[in-house]
Design a protein around this motif. Structure first.
Motif, mmCIF file in Angstrom:
data_model
loop_
_atom_site.group_PDB
_atom_site.id
_atom_site.type_symbol
_atom_site.label_atom_id
_atom_site.label_comp_id
_atom_site.label_asym_id
_atom_site.label_seq_id
_atom_site.Cartn_x
_atom_site.Cartn_y
_atom_site.Cartn_z
ATOM 1 N N HIS A 1 0.935 -1.222 0.022
ATOM 2 C CA HIS A 1 -0.011 -0.018 -0.280
ATOM 3 C C HIS A 1 0.838 1.287 0.011
ATOM 4 C CE1 HIS A 1 -2.786 -2.744 2.358
ATOM 5 N NE2 HIS A 1 -2.879 -2.918 1.181
ATOM 6 N N ARG B 1 2.266 -1.749 4.555
ATOM 7 C CA ARG B 1 0.838 -1.869 4.581
ATOM 8 C C ARG B 1 0.239 -1.035 5.956
ATOM 9 N NH1 ARG B 1 0.001 -6.329 1.876
ATOM 10 N NH2 ARG B 1 1.316 -7.496 1.102
ATOM 11 N N GLN C 1 -10.715 0.459 -2.893
ATOM 12 C CA GLN C 1 -9.372 0.823 -2.555
ATOM 13 C C GLN C 1 -9.166 2.152 -1.801
ATOM 14 O OE1 GLN C 1 -6.849 -1.292 -3.128
ATOM 15 N NE2 GLN C 1 -8.201 -2.681 -4.378
ATOM 16 N N THR D 1 -5.266 6.339 1.372
ATOM 17 C CA THR D 1 -4.469 6.425 2.754
ATOM 18 C C THR D 1 -3.624 7.880 3.029
ATOM 19 O OG1 THR D 1 -2.397 5.356 1.516
ATOM 20 C CG2 THR D 1 -4.160 3.967 2.531
ATOM 21 N N THR E 1 -4.334 2.125 -1.460
ATOM 22 C CA THR E 1 -3.813 0.696 -1.024
ATOM 23 C C THR E 1 -3.633 0.117 -2.237
ATOM 24 O OG1 THR E 1 -6.230 0.327 -0.756
ATOM 25 C CG2 THR E 1 -5.205 0.991 0.970
ATOM 26 N N ASP E 2 -4.120 0.456 -3.451
ATOM 27 C CA ASP E 2 -3.706 -0.277 -4.646
ATOM 28 C C ASP E 2 -2.486 -0.089 -5.297
ATOM 29 O OD1 ASP E 2 -3.911 2.226 -5.648
ATOM 30 O OD2 ASP E 2 -5.608 1.666 -7.226
#
Length: 448
Positions: free
Chosen positions: A131, A150, A395, A398, A415-416
């Motif tokens: 991510h 992550r 997705q 973040t 996150t993709d």
């Protein structure tokens, strides 16, 4: 012996000259006679014409005189005479107003508030399902740095990750090939470019270490790195500005007061803290070389879940915004316990929130539903002024970062494994004349 003697002369005529003279002939040549003539022409006749409009004012006066009784409603003249003094007084007052002194008309089309310029990807990180955990712009505004890790790992992780950079000013920019890839032995949870040195990048690791890279080097980019000692971190560094032993999930330094910083915890606690605090911490300092202090000086109303992000306003010393798992963005004053304003951002988590560097009333929030919501507190409606949707809605977004050097650019990580670079319109970047005064009114509002 010798004597002079006169003799008769002898002459011989030239036969050649006589023969040549007899053969000469006279020749002549001339062109034939040239005949000339003179002629002239002219128009047969000429004419002059002109035109003229009819008198407009004369017809208008006649029409007004003819229909005077029909055009003037009853009582109109009395009304105009009654409000004349008031209207003139207001007009004079407007000539003395300074409300539009700094106003600049922008005739450009504002129909499209946001548009995607680039979608940056690192295929190797995407193949491993990493991510984007943080993005940061260099001090020049041309390089975007991206950290991979992550956000869903609750246990200790030893998976390798990386930090990638792209220079957006390059002509041969390849969105699917980073200009520089820094391999990191563990997940990178925080990232921050140096405010003055474009080659320095600081990163926080899942292992608790903090690393500073110098990307101007050709080998061994690590400039400095904290070791594992009794005084070092034991938990992931979620922000590259500090950490604590009470489950800190977010932190923000005040740009107005070097002694003040804000801390959000995984338990929903939100605190105003001081670097100069002399209060001893409740935790024991045994085995450590430094004495632990308790920096908290003022608590705000607790949240119902972890506080993921805090950001101080660059235009007002007492205002900051926070966001977390409750899906709300809370506008706070450093002087009040309760938030001044709470906005519904998402039905899911809000992972990151940040003020605009040029618009005092604008901030953006990255949501777990994949969208980035941009709010303008100057509008009557509290709904988002613009929404950025990149890729699949499943997705989460973040992290995000405004470009301080080029305020029209906004970077969004998901996150993709993609980083979208979005261009913002003038509506979202140009400050209005009364915006600072509106922000001051919000800051002076007393929370209920």
């Amino acid at each position: 012996m010798f004597t002079d003697e006169a003799l008769d002369s002898v002459s011989v005529q030239s036969l050649w000259r006589t023969s040549q003279q007899s053969t000469q002939e006279s020749r002549g040549c001339q062109t034939g006679p040239v005949h000339t003539a003179e002629a002239e022409t002219q128009t047969v006749r000429c004419a002059t014409s002109c035109t003229q409009t009819e008198s407009q004012y004369q017809e208008t006066e006649q029409l007004l005189q003819k229909n005077h009784d029909e055009l003037e409603p009853p009582g109109l003249q009395d009304f105009l005479q009654q409000v004349e003094d008031t209207a003139i007084r207001e007009l004079v007052k407007n000539t003395r107003s300074h409300a539009f002194d700094e106003f600049q008309v922008n005739w450009e089309d504002h129909s499209q508030l946001v548009s995607c310029l680039h979608c940056l990807q690192h295929p190797s990180a995407q193949e491993r399902g990493l991510h984007v955990t943080a993005v940061s712009w260099s001090c020049t505004g041309s390089v975007i740095a991206c950290a991979y890790g992550r956000i869903d790992d609750g246990d200790w992780s030893t998976e390798r990750s990386c930090v990638c950079t792209w220079n957006l000013d390059r002509r041969n920019l390849n969105p699917k090939q980073a200009d520089l890839v820094i391999d990191v032995p563990t997940a990178v949870t925080a990232l921050c470019c140096h405010p003055d040195q474009p080659a320095f990048i600081a990163g926080g690791l899942y292992s608790g270490e903090v690393v500073v890279w110098d990307i101007s080097r050709t080998q061994d980019l690590v400039l400095v790195q904290t070791g594992m000692s009794a005084d070092s971190h034991r938990e992931p560094v979620y922000q590259a500005r500090g950490s604590s032993t009470v489950g800190v999930t977010s932190l923000a330094l005040s740009p107005w007061d070097s002694d003040t910083f804000l801390v959000g915890s995984e338990g929903g606690l939100l605190l105003r803290c001081s670097f100069s605090s002399q209060v001893l911490a409740a935790a024991s300092s045994e085995g450590q070389s430094v004495t632990l202090r308790a920096p908290a000086v003022f608590p705000f109303r607790p949240r119902s879940g972890p506080v993921h992000s805090i950001h101080c306003s660059p235009f007002h010393r007492n205002l900051f915004v926070s966001a977390g798992t409750d899906g709300l963005a809370h506008l706070h004053s450093l002087l009040q316990t309760n938030p001044l304003l709470s906005l519904r951002v998402s039905d899911s988590y809000v992972f990151h929130v940040q003020w605009s560097p040029t618009r005092p009333l604008v901030f953006a929030a990255a949501t777990g539903q994949g969208a980035v919501q941009i709010f303008d507190l100057g509008r009557r409606s509290l709904k988002p002024a613009a929404t950025i949707e990149q890729g699949g809605a499943d997705q989460p977004a973040t992290c995000l970062a405004f470009n301080c050097q080029n305020p029209h650019l906004l970077a969004v990580g998901k996150t993709d494994g993609t980083v979208g670079v979005w261009q913002l319109s003038h509506d979202l970047t140009e400050q209005s004349p009364r915006e600072i005064s509106q922000l001051e009114q919000i800051a002076n509002h007393v929370a209920e």
